[in-house]
Design an enzyme around this catalytic site. Sequence first.
Site, PDB file in Angstrom:
ATOM      1  N   LYS A  96       3.243   5.894   5.665  1.00 48.01           N
ATOM      2  CA  LYS A  96       2.969   4.550   5.148  1.00 48.01           C
ATOM      3  C   LYS A  96       3.212   4.557   3.646  1.00 48.01           C
ATOM      4  O   LYS A  96       2.861   5.543   2.972  1.00 48.01           O
ATOM      5  CB  LYS A  96       1.508   4.213   5.488  1.00 48.01           C
ATOM      6  CG  LYS A  96       1.077   2.779   5.233  1.00 48.01           C
ATOM      7  CD  LYS A  96      -0.371   2.590   5.697  1.00 48.01           C
ATOM      8  CE  LYS A  96      -0.850   1.161   5.541  1.00 48.01           C
ATOM      9  NZ  LYS A  96      -2.242   0.981   6.054  1.00 48.01           N
ATOM     10  N   SER A 171      -2.750  -3.176   9.095  1.00 47.84           N
ATOM     11  CA  SER A 171      -1.771  -3.199   8.033  1.00 47.84           C
ATOM     12  C   SER A 171      -0.655  -2.148   8.187  1.00 47.84           C
ATOM     13  O   SER A 171       0.401  -2.297   7.570  1.00 47.84           O
ATOM     14  CB  SER A 171      -2.461  -2.978   6.687  1.00 47.84           C
ATOM     15  OG  SER A 171      -3.005  -1.664   6.613  1.00 47.84           O
ATOM     16  N   SER A 195      -6.571  -0.761  10.686  1.00 53.07           N
ATOM     17  CA  SER A 195      -5.154  -0.789  10.302  1.00 53.07           C
ATOM     18  C   SER A 195      -4.285   0.287  10.931  1.00 53.07           C
ATOM     19  O   SER A 195      -3.062   0.245  10.773  1.00 53.07           O
ATOM     20  CB  SER A 195      -5.005  -0.706   8.780  1.00 53.07           C
ATOM     21  OG  SER A 195      -5.308  -1.940   8.194  1.00 53.07           O
TER      22      SER A 195
END
Lengths: 532, 106
Positions: A96, A171, A195
């Site tokens: 990420k 997310s 997330s």
Amino acid sequence: MSPMTPDAADALTELHAHDMAGALRAGIVSARELAAAHLARTHRTDQGLHAWLSIDDERALAEADAADARLSAARAAGPDALAALHPMHGVPVALKDLVSIRGGQATAGSRILEGYIAPYDAHITERLRAAGAVILGKTNMDEFAMGSSTEHSAYGPTANPWDLGRVPGGSSGGSAAAVAAFQTPVSIGTDTGGSIRQPASMCGVTGMRPTYGRVSRYGIVAFASSLDQVGPFGRDARDAAALLHAVAGRDERDSTSAPIAVPDDLISLPAGDDEAAGWLRGKRFGIPAEYFPAGMDAGVDARIREAIAALEAAGAVVEPVSLPHTEYALAAYYIVAPAEASSNLARYDGVRFGHSIRGGSDYLSNYLATRGGGFGPEVKRRIMLGTYALSAGYYDAFYLKALKVRTLIKRDFDLLWEQGFDALVAPTAPSVAFKFGAKTADPVEMYLADACTLPVNMAGLPGITTPCGLSDGLPVGLQFIGAPWSEAALFRAARAYEGVTAGAEWRSMRPHDLAALEDPAVPTPAERAARH
Amino acid sequence: MVFPYHRGMATLTRADVEHVAHLARLGLAEHELTELEGQLNHILEQYAKLAELDTDDIPPTAQVIDLETILRDDVVRPSLDPAAVLANAPERDGDFFVVPAILGGD
């Protein structure tokens, strides 16, 4: 080795990481071939997915060559040396874009970090390098991990490979979508309110949020420091568990990382479906009624109940339980998380790094312009909420109240662990993946997408999601929630569920829109989202 | 709709929103302030739910794991490379960040 045909290279991308590990050790495939195959597929298919914010072919291939050199040396040294290599050795991984890689970008999905070059490696980056994993690049995310759809990325949304008109969740939507679309076998995300688990659920992959303190956050852009944890995505439990094993453990540079041994069970989950399923016999699972509210998505409800029945049929003991303060968790979370975020994000002042607007009449005007122009709408909302909740006269009414409610939420869970439950079983998300734009008009609608995941963060617990079928053709995730430090048991539960359902028809289904991603004229997710 | 909304009294005025934006050092446009006034009040309505709970005798939980503060050994070790750190500076003077003046003025 001779160059591979495109079809043979693509076949490599559809292997599980544990199969890659075996092929690497047997000398059937090289780390370079694995990296090249994934890079080729990613470059070819990411226009319509936009799971990635950066791909570094040169670095990835260099890391792959280094992994191959270590493999050769180990093979020459004998079976013990080969066995000592980590299961992630030579396996591609995506991070990420809030994890630091020295010399690389770390935007956290925000314009305010555009152009920032990380001067050091995150702890988990060091650990992945030590394990011999090959980092392909960085994945898209909601800005500063604030969101449940990846639509809040400053660099445009990511699509869901099961339906390119829908969000992948968030997310960590880029990390989830990339694994689902065979661009990488495993990836890293962070989970502050769901997330990792919520996008894993919506993309039909496995994702775990570990216990608070299990993985060091050193070198990872902070959102809400009492809630943030790093965790893995994979296309099955074994792959995700091996990735967690590679990155978990004490790091003195993150004082909240716990000096608790990382269980080797994470890299020895059973390969056989029957053996895996056998673990369920006599295990005790609680089913919290509050996670099945009236009016929840009927298809999700049906899939979860079928999954619970399958666990029971395999010998697990299933009992209804109550977590009575669940209905207060959302409000408490949306005080605690923004409060911590408003404090953490005060560092973005345009003085030492990142977006900077200067030349105003005084220092204050520089701050206002830098922050006003650098942050996107959702981040501004959270900073405003958090600043308000912490401001003079409101601290007791909001922040302190939320911390007290947090105690009640945690006690609900503690009582069940004292009663000896092995895990709780619940839906991961109240719905399947929704369409672009469906929840962007009303922030509270978006916040509700995390209703089944955020209580776990408030209590600091580990939680895992594993695919349990489809509703309206879209993936549904089954969540297991465990006591602190019970990650190995949660992975065993997820692996057992895989074993129980190994023959199910939905297990052989691939994301519907993989073929559409091959079309060079496929619209980007931003173009699709603009139509809504 | 799975989890119901909770309607309550709006609590933030436009002046409150401007004050909080100032505290947060966020320069916001007129349309952002207007939008935030509505949205923040809508979110604050959800917070009203917490008032149902009597928490007078409940201690707050700021962090969730039973860890004592662990101190590392006090030994000298390399710090970050100054060149790499300063390379991110929007404005620098040699090995220093140029910081906007916060004292004095004209």
